[in-house]
Design a protein around this motif. Structure first.
Motif, PDB file in Angstrom:
ATOM      1  N   PHE A 267      42.102  33.019  42.951  1.00  0.00           N
ATOM      2  CA  PHE A 267      41.578  34.382  42.808  1.00  0.00           C
ATOM      3  C   PHE A 267      41.816  35.195  44.084  1.00  0.00           C
ATOM      4  CE2 PHE A 267      39.115  32.906  39.114  1.00  0.00           C
ATOM      5  CZ  PHE A 267      39.222  34.018  38.290  1.00  0.00           C
TER       6      PHE A 267
ATOM      7  N   LYS B 118      34.457  38.764  42.289  1.00  0.00           N
ATOM      8  CA  LYS B 118      35.428  38.389  41.246  1.00  0.00           C
ATOM      9  C   LYS B 118      35.902  39.614  40.478  1.00  0.00           C
ATOM     10  CE  LYS B 118      34.084  37.575  37.339  1.00  0.00           C
ATOM     11  NZ  LYS B 118      33.236  37.160  36.210  1.00  0.00           N
TER      12      LYS B 118
ATOM     13  N   GLY C 125      43.341  35.860  34.439  1.00  0.00           N
ATOM     14  CA  GLY C 125      42.188  35.817  35.339  1.00  0.00           C
ATOM     15  C   GLY C 125      40.875  35.827  34.584  1.00  0.00           C
TER      16      GLY C 125
END
Length: 702
Positions: A381, A461, A494
């Motif tokens: 990430f 995130k 993702g």
């Protein structure tokens, strides 16, 4: 609920032109008028001295302890010897632990003082030079440190979380006879990492880079008398050498074209470099980053790092080594911003790493292996954000990940200790009743990493996902299918990875702390110096982003993409961002809720699904057979070639011809000369006649 979720997905714009059209990539500029503060030199020196003192004050382990240790270093479990034959844990600290923890804490205090000085507004960096290190031709390198906003954030993470890990380790390793060596390595690790982030030139950064590589080898293989542990340390060391070769070649390339190894000089001259040279240098440095930060194809060492004691796992995975690659790329942001193909490669590698590691984590039963693959995935990430030119967002996730991953690893270590050195989650269950503080901490860490609403992981995130979706780099120009561009496809992967993360982390939570206890003996809570760091880290794991997320991105303005400078509230005004955040929130909630339901009310369902999808299950259980592939394609051929060279050069050429052959020549010559020099008149006349004939022939021939 599902219809709302479906409508949200269908309403998303598919054209990249509908995202923010103007995004300015940062270049990571450094102040040209820094403050000079000699205290900065002491920041890496304090833990270095602490390492020496920790080892010296500890004394030599007793012979009987060594003998006991040899037999306790068992298998892959964390029962490796840190404790005696009973399960009681001392809350007191050894002298080595006190010295090491004090040293790391002093470094943290000094970091806070420097951070305060930096916040005075006089300058945005502090420097300190010890001496002129190298002066050879065009190469002039000072042993010089720089403390700016980027290195300040990293130093706070390293020393702050590192100090808590030291305190935790004082309880975890309480009965290990080799504490002096262990705490010396921990302090040395901190010192090397501080040198890495503070170095004002790439050569000094590389010294720290190699230092953390060495310390990882020493700590992963700390219980080296067990061969599996030694091999894990060797694997980490060797795989990182591949990345280090890339780092060195990238450094040489930059020096060739810019004549400097200072990041500030390089960034000032990078646009004078040929475009191809910029791309090549960036890709070579990316190889180095992939090694340290465990990205495809060099991620295979990190899961095996679980062979070391749990405090080592927390230190490597959360506060130090694995963030090195992210930091290095951010430090050279201007170089990577000028290398669109390298950034595209970063995005793809990061996305694939995040997804593949998350799929492997789904089927792991060892609690530390779940967290290990989770680290690899979360590092992916971070690289996704960097690939989108959002360097500060990658660092944002570095900070939040440091909080909740250190928390999760130390909570896992507490579980292992409380369950008599067991690591298999299938033998846990119902531990919340016995270990409430550890349970609360693990819940906080799971909530954060799962990206559930308003936890720290939720904001960082979502920032990563938005940076990827709204990227204006090469990924936004590559159409993969029916108006869907590569940046949006990467965002989709993702989102799927985020769903997998919420699922496997909730799975680990319910298998460990809820239901009925399935292990042996009676679980127990651990000592105060193990529990206290967990409770401290639980707080920022939940609320850091909510309170300080926007502040962090503003603080890292030189490394922040222009669309993030307005903060979260400004982004919410973008309709697409709001939709993406809503989708991300529901994905995390549904995935975590589904996992909780399955492992509470349908515990037999996972086994049925595994049986039904047996090929996929075996693929994931075999970790995509990447290690086997490397062994077949790389290791076995190299061993074969090495064997051939060993026979040809070592046995035949060196041992056979040079060693044995030379001895035969000497023996024959000696025997011949012995016969000639017998002392008789006949042998003397024969020698004289032979020499006379040789001289005549030599004269005639010439």
């Amino acid at each position: 609920m599902f219809s709302i979720f479906k409508d949200l997905i269908l309403s998303l714009p598919l054209s990249s032109s509908l995202t923010q059209s103007e995004v300015v990539l940062p270049v990571g500029e450094i102040s040209n008028s820094p403050l000079v503060d000699s205290r900065l030199l002491f920041l890496p020196l304090i833990p270095l001295v602490g390492a020496l003192l920790s080892y010296l004050v500890g004394g030599k382990p007793k012979v009987e302890d060594d003998h006991h240790s040899d037999h306790d270093h068992g298998s892959s479990h964390d029962s490796h010897a840190h404790h005696g034959s009973h399960d009681s844990y001392k809350s007191g600290m050894s002298l080595s632990a006190i010295v090491a923890t004090t040293a790391s804490s002093l470094s943290f205090v000094l970091t806070l003082l420097l951070f305060t000085a930096l916040g005075s507004g006089v300058s945005d960096s502090i420097v300190a030079s010890a001496w002129s290190w190298i002066d050879a031709g065009d190469l002039n390198v000072d042993f010089k440190f720089r403390f700016d906003h980027l290195s300040a954030v990293m130093c706070l993470v390293i020393t702050g979380i590192g100090s808590l890990i030291h305190l935790y380790a004082s309880g975890y390793m309480a009965e290990d006879p080799h504490q002096p060596r262990f705490f010396a390595y921990l302090n040395l690790f901190l010192s090397a990492m501080l040198i890495l982030v503070l170095g004002d030139n790439l050569l000094l950064t590389f010294v720290g880079w190699e230092g953390v590589g060495l310390c990882s080898y020493l700590l992963i293989g700390f219980w080296f008398k067990e061969m599996d542990n030694a091999k894990a340390g060797q694997k980490a060391f060797i795989v990182n050498r591949i990345g280090d070769a890339g780092f060195l070649l990238g450094m040489f390339t930059l020096f060739y074209y810019t004549g400097s190894l200072s990041p500030s000089d390089i960034l000032a001259k990078v646009h004078n470099m040929p475009a191809l040279a910029i791309e090549v240098a960036a890709i070579l440095l990316l190889i180095g980053a992939a090694g340290k930060s465990a990205q495809i194809p060099l991620y295979i060492w990190l899961p095996d790092a679980m062979a070391g004691p749990t405090p080592v796992s927390a230190l490597i995975h959360a506060a130090t080594m694995v963030t090195s690659g992210v930091y290095m790329v951010a430090r050279l942001a201007g170089l990577f911003s000028a290398a669109p193909h390298a950034l595209l490669l970063v995005s793809i590698i990061g996305t694939l790493t995040a997804f593949i590691a998350a799929t492997i984590a789904l089927v792991q039963n060892d609690i530390k292996k779940v967290l290990a693959y989770s680290t690899v995935s979360q590092l992916g990430f971070m690289f996704m954000a960097i690939g989108a030119g959002a360097y500060s967002v990658g660092l944002y996730h570095v900070v939040t990940h440091a909080f909740f991953k250190a928390l999760l690893f130390m909570a896992a270590g507490s579980v292992i200790v409380g369950c008599h050195h067991e690591q298999d989650m299938r033998k846990f269950g119902g531990l919340f009743k016995y270990m409430k503080f550890t349970g609360i901490s693990y819940i906080a860490g799971t909530y954060a990493i799962s990206g559930l609403p308003y936890g720290s992981g939720f904001f960082s995130k979502d920032s990563v996902l938005w940076a990827t979706y709204s990227s204006t780099g090469l990924a936004s120009t590559i159409e993969v299918s029916n108006g869907i561009f590569l940046n949006q496809a990467l965002w989709g992967v993702g989102i799927l990875t985020a769903a997998l993360t919420a699922f496997y982390m909730t799975r680990s939570l319910f298998l460990t702390f809820f239901g009925t206890y399935r292990g042996h003996g009676t679980p127990h809570e651990t000592s105060f110096n193990m529990v206290f760091p967990l409770l401290v880290l639980s707080v920022p794991s939940l609320i850091f982003s909510f309170l300080y997320g926007d502040t962090l991105l503003t603080y890292l303005a030189h490394w922040t993409r222009s669309d993030f400078l307005g903060g979260h509230h400004a982004l919410l005004e973008n309709h697409t961002y709001h939709q993406l955040e809503t989708i991300s929130m529901w994905v995390a909630l549904i995935s975590a809720g589904l996992s909780g339901l399955i492992y509470t009310f349908a515990k037999g369902l996972p086994a049925k699904i595994s049986s039904l999808l047996s090929p996929i299950y075996k693929l994931l259980l075999g970790k995509w057979y990447v290690d086997e592939l490397y062994n077949l394609v790389i290791v076995l051929p190299l061993r074969g070639i090495s064997r051939v060279f060993f026979i040809l050069f070592d046995r035949i050429l060196i041992d056979g011809l040079l060693v044995t052959g030379s001895s035969v020549v000497v023996d024959v010559a000696g025997t011949t000369l012995k016969k000639i020099h017998s002392g008789t008149m006949k042998s003397s006349l024969s020698l004289m006649f032979s020499l006379f004939v040789f001289i005549i022939l030599f004269w005639v021939i010439l």
